[in-house]
Design a protein around this motif. Structure first.
Motif, PDB file in Angstrom:
ATOM      1  N   THR A 256       0.809  -1.215  -0.121  1.00  0.00           N
ATOM      2  CA  THR A 256       0.069  -0.101  -0.166  1.00  0.00           C
ATOM      3  C   THR A 256       1.020   1.388  -0.149  1.00  0.00           C
ATOM      4  O   THR A 256       0.333   2.402   0.165  1.00  0.00           O
ATOM      5  CB  THR A 256      -0.784   0.105   1.228  1.00  0.00           C
ATOM      6  OG1 THR A 256       0.062  -0.087   2.451  1.00  0.00           O
ATOM      7  CG2 THR A 256      -1.845  -1.083   1.115  1.00  0.00           C
ATOM      8  N   THR A 257       2.276   1.121   0.012  1.00  0.00           N
ATOM      9  CA  THR A 257       3.046   2.136  -0.119  1.00  0.00           C
ATOM     10  C   THR A 257       2.969   2.955  -1.443  1.00  0.00           C
ATOM     11  O   THR A 257       2.832   2.259  -2.493  1.00  0.00           O
ATOM     12  CB  THR A 257       4.519   1.859   0.200  1.00  0.00           C
ATOM     13  OG1 THR A 257       5.074   0.977  -0.765  1.00  0.00           O
ATOM     14  CG2 THR A 257       4.330   1.430   1.768  1.00  0.00           C
ATOM     15  N   PRO A 258       3.593   4.286  -1.643  1.00  0.00           N
ATOM     16  CA  PRO A 258       3.677   4.795  -3.248  1.00  0.00           C
ATOM     17  C   PRO A 258       4.773   4.383  -3.703  1.00  0.00           C
ATOM     18  O   PRO A 258       4.992   4.618  -4.992  1.00  0.00           O
ATOM     19  CB  PRO A 258       3.920   6.285  -2.585  1.00  0.00           C
ATOM     20  CG  PRO A 258       3.346   6.584  -0.973  1.00  0.00           C
ATOM     21  CD  PRO A 258       3.711   5.294  -0.256  1.00  0.00           C
ATOM     22  N   SER A 259       5.733   3.528  -3.197  1.00  0.00           N
ATOM     23  CA  SER A 259       6.779   3.151  -3.811  1.00  0.00           C
ATOM     24  C   SER A 259       6.514   1.994  -4.713  1.00  0.00           C
ATOM     25  O   SER A 259       6.167   0.911  -4.054  1.00  0.00           O
ATOM     26  CB  SER A 259       7.918   2.603  -2.833  1.00  0.00           C
ATOM     27  OG  SER A 259       9.113   2.137  -3.438  1.00  0.00           O
ATOM     28  N   LYS A 260       6.668   2.059  -5.987  1.00  0.00           N
ATOM     29  CA  LYS A 260       6.424   1.062  -6.764  1.00  0.00           C
ATOM     30  C   LYS A 260       7.440  -0.207  -6.612  1.00  0.00           C
ATOM     31  O   LYS A 260       6.939  -1.464  -6.582  1.00  0.00           O
ATOM     32  CB  LYS A 260       6.454   1.363  -8.293  1.00  0.00           C
ATOM     33  CG  LYS A 260       5.530   2.150  -8.940  1.00  0.00           C
ATOM     34  CD  LYS A 260       5.440   2.470 -10.258  1.00  0.00           C
ATOM     35  CE  LYS A 260       4.291   3.451 -10.538  1.00  0.00           C
ATOM     36  NZ  LYS A 260       4.177   3.941 -12.270  1.00  0.00           N
ATOM     37  N   PRO A 261       8.647  -0.172  -6.449  1.00  0.00           N
ATOM     38  CA  PRO A 261       9.478  -1.175  -6.096  1.00  0.00           C
ATOM     39  C   PRO A 261       9.010  -1.976  -5.039  1.00  0.00           C
ATOM     40  O   PRO A 261       9.214  -3.371  -4.752  1.00  0.00           O
ATOM     41  CB  PRO A 261      10.850  -0.658  -5.819  1.00  0.00           C
ATOM     42  CG  PRO A 261      11.061   0.477  -6.622  1.00  0.00           C
ATOM     43  CD  PRO A 261       9.582   1.160  -6.466  1.00  0.00           C
ATOM     44  N   LEU A 262       8.603  -1.250  -3.807  1.00  0.00           N
ATOM     45  CA  LEU A 262       8.158  -2.017  -2.403  1.00  0.00           C
ATOM     46  C   LEU A 262       6.873  -2.778  -2.699  1.00  0.00           C
ATOM     47  O   LEU A 262       6.637  -3.766  -2.400  1.00  0.00           O
ATOM     48  CB  LEU A 262       7.866  -0.791  -1.277  1.00  0.00           C
ATOM     49  CG  LEU A 262       9.592  -0.207  -1.005  1.00  0.00           C
ATOM     50  CD1 LEU A 262       8.908   0.625   0.330  1.00  0.00           C
ATOM     51  CD2 LEU A 262      10.111  -1.563  -0.387  1.00  0.00           C
ATOM     52  N   VAL A 263       6.015  -1.954  -3.412  1.00  0.00           N
ATOM     53  CA  VAL A 263       4.646  -2.675  -3.976  1.00  0.00           C
ATOM     54  C   VAL A 263       4.870  -4.082  -4.623  1.00  0.00           C
ATOM     55  O   VAL A 263       4.347  -5.048  -4.368  1.00  0.00           O
ATOM     56  CB  VAL A 263       3.731  -1.754  -4.784  1.00  0.00           C
ATOM     57  CG1 VAL A 263       2.724  -2.394  -5.357  1.00  0.00           C
ATOM     58  CG2 VAL A 263       3.329  -0.513  -3.872  1.00  0.00           C
TER      59      VAL A 263
END
Length: 234
Positions: free
Chosen positions: A52-59
């Motif tokens: 649910t974070t804004p960071s695409k790599p973390l998603v």
């Protein structure tokens, strides 16, 4: 053929050995389930947050973890952890099978918990995230103090189901020689030919374990529920 617990005890010379074995197996079942639940909650919550974070790599990382572990059957994951991974990473050969089963079951369940935590966070109004950031909180602080306290209250019911399921899923540990309830039932039935009594006893212990978790979770849910939110009443 007559069957009841008294006959079983008479046929097994009082049954003290089998009763002790049964209690020991129950202890192993609870140990596997509770340790796996801790792993599942920690890893699953982390992966649900990342998704649910804004960071695409973390998603991407959270999504990859979830899809990987929820789309491979649990028994296959048990065998992978027990036979394949120690062959690749030889340092793991000395790790007890109990630990390997805990990680296998914990990671399998973490994928399901990640989905629930993600849904709980996305259920909250987007304004809560923006409000936290507008107050000067960092994104981790916004999750810690604003989003997660509410999200976890919402997902207690599905987490209760996963906690009950992990007790039942611990039965696959017999496949790698963990002396839990299912292995006890299989071996004791072969030795005594009293499968009815044995499986009734094992079934009762599984029911007691899962039902106890259900009652504990219900108590927690009632204590932390927020009026106006899902499950919070009026």
């Amino acid at each position: 053929m007559k069957w009841d617990w008294e006959v079983f005890l008479q046929d097994t010379g009082g049954g003290e050995t089998y009763l002790n074995w049964l209690m020991s197996a129950w202890g192993w079942t609870l140990s596997v389930a509770l340790c796996s639940l801790v792993v599942a909650l920690l890893v699953g919550s982390l992966m649900g947050i990342l998704r649910t974070t804004p960071s695409k790599p973390l998603v991407w990382l959270g999504n990859a973890w979830t899809e990987l572990f929820r789309n491979i059957p649990l028994l296959v994951q048990i065998f992978l952890w027990y036979h394949v991974i120690p062959s690749i990473f030889t340092s793991l050969r000395s790790v007890p099978s109990f630990v390997l089963v805990v990680f296998a079951l914990g990671f399998f369940t973490s994928a399901r918990i990640a989905e629930q935590v993600k849904a709980g966070i996305q259920t909250l109004p987007k304004g809560q995230r923006y409000a936290g950031l507008a107050m000067g909180l960092t994104l981790p602080q916004t999750y810690r103090y604003v989003l997660l306290p509410m999200a976890f209250r919402i997902v207690i019911p599905p987490l209760t189901s996963e906690s009950m399921n992990i007790v039942k899923n611990s039965s696959v540990a017999f496949a790698v020689s963990i002396a839990e309830l299912t292995m006890f039932a299989m071996q004791a039935q072969e030795e005594t030919s009293r499968g009815v009594e044995i499986y009734l006893a094992v079934t009762a212990l599984y029911f007691i374990s899962a039902f106890a978790i259900n009652r504990i979770a219900l108590f927690i849910e009632q204590r932390v529920q927020v009026p106006g939110m899902i499950g919070g009443g009026k």
